[in-house]
Design an enzyme around this catalytic site. Structure first.
Site, PDB file in Angstrom:
ATOM      1  N   GLU A 110      -0.858   2.449   6.570  1.00 12.91           N
ATOM      2  CA  GLU A 110      -1.128   2.790   7.819  1.00 12.91           C
ATOM      3  C   GLU A 110       0.141   3.237   8.559  1.00 12.91           C
ATOM      4  O   GLU A 110       0.359   3.915   9.536  1.00 12.91           O
ATOM      5  CB  GLU A 110      -1.646   1.697   8.739  1.00 12.91           C
ATOM      6  CG  GLU A 110      -3.186   1.400   8.318  1.00 12.91           C
ATOM      7  CD  GLU A 110      -3.683   0.389   8.846  1.00 12.91           C
ATOM      8  OE1 GLU A 110      -3.303  -0.478   9.885  1.00 12.91           O
ATOM      9  OE2 GLU A 110      -4.903   0.116   8.785  1.00 12.91           O
ATOM     10  N   VAL A 111       1.341   2.569   8.250  1.00 10.21           N
ATOM     11  CA  VAL A 111       2.528   2.621   8.819  1.00 10.21           C
ATOM     12  C   VAL A 111       3.618   3.422   7.528  1.00 10.21           C
ATOM     13  O   VAL A 111       3.657   2.900   6.442  1.00 10.21           O
ATOM     14  CB  VAL A 111       3.284   1.649   8.972  1.00 10.21           C
ATOM     15  CG1 VAL A 111       4.716   1.740   9.813  1.00 10.21           C
ATOM     16  CG2 VAL A 111       2.379   0.778  10.263  1.00 10.21           C
TER      17      VAL A 111
ATOM     18  N   HIS B 169       6.720  -1.394   3.109  1.00 17.01           N
ATOM     19  CA  HIS B 169       6.484  -2.677   3.576  1.00 17.01           C
ATOM     20  C   HIS B 169       5.553  -3.597   2.552  1.00 17.01           C
ATOM     21  O   HIS B 169       4.626  -2.955   1.976  1.00 17.01           O
ATOM     22  CB  HIS B 169       5.783  -2.885   5.082  1.00 17.01           C
ATOM     23  CG  HIS B 169       4.389  -2.356   4.986  1.00 17.01           C
ATOM     24  ND1 HIS B 169       4.352  -0.948   5.376  1.00 17.01           N
ATOM     25  CD2 HIS B 169       3.072  -2.738   5.283  1.00 17.01           C
ATOM     26  CE1 HIS B 169       3.020  -0.645   5.561  1.00 17.01           C
ATOM     27  NE2 HIS B 169       2.499  -1.606   5.636  1.00 17.01           N
TER      28      HIS B 169
ATOM     29  N   ASN C  96       0.855  -1.180   0.117  1.00 16.38           N
ATOM     30  CA  ASN C  96      -0.081  -0.007   0.021  1.00 16.38           C
ATOM     31  C   ASN C  96       0.822   1.403  -0.305  1.00 16.38           C
ATOM     32  O   ASN C  96       2.032   1.239   0.691  1.00 16.38           O
ATOM     33  CB  ASN C  96      -0.933   0.099   1.328  1.00 16.38           C
ATOM     34  CG  ASN C  96      -1.770  -1.172   1.134  1.00 16.38           C
ATOM     35  OD1 ASN C  96      -2.435  -1.386   0.371  1.00 16.38           O
ATOM     36  ND2 ASN C  96      -1.919  -1.873   2.492  1.00 16.38           N
TER      37      ASN C  96
END
Length: 130
Positions: free
Chosen positions: A99-100, A104, A91
């Site tokens: 979200e982070v 990743h 994402n």
């Protein structure tokens, strides 16, 4: 989205927060997701402060880019997913619900996962309706 040195993945890389490690080398760390969405759900993160794939491919040294991508493949192999198949997902940004703020890649597997996107999710008329 700016890189936040205090994001959870940066803290994991600094060993400030534990993780259930699957694979690690000079370029990447792979660990089990704390909220799995499939029987196998692992995150692979590069060892460096990169927010997204665009940021990573624009600013990371070539050896890190290559090493990180190899680590994703090695992780899938270590997990025993290569033969039956798996899905990867990264994402990027608010619209993708990142979200982070640390790049990743999710590796999902361990069961048939079905279609990636269904037309309804994209405003279409059903599967393939986009």
């Amino acid at each position: 989205m700016a890189y936040d040195e205090n994001n959870i993945f940066a803290k994991i890389l600094r060993d400030e927060i534990p993780c259930k490690k699957v694979y690690e080398d000079d370029f990447a760390l792979a660990f089990h997701d704390i909220n799995p969405q499939a029987p196998v759900h692992v995150l692979v993160i590069p060892k460096g402060p990169y927010v997204s794939m665009a940021d990573f491919t624009a600013h990371a040294p070539d050896d890190l880019v290559a090493g990180f991508m190899r680590a994703v493949g090695k992780t899938a192999e270590e997990l025993g997913l290569a033969e039956d198949g798996y899905r990867t997902l990264a994402n990027a940004g608010e619209n993708a619900h990142q979200e982070v703020p640390h790049l990743h890649i999710h590796i999902f597997g361990g069961k048939p996962l079905g279609p990636m996107l269904v037309g309804h999710a994209l405003g279409g008329e059903g599967p393939g309706g986009y």
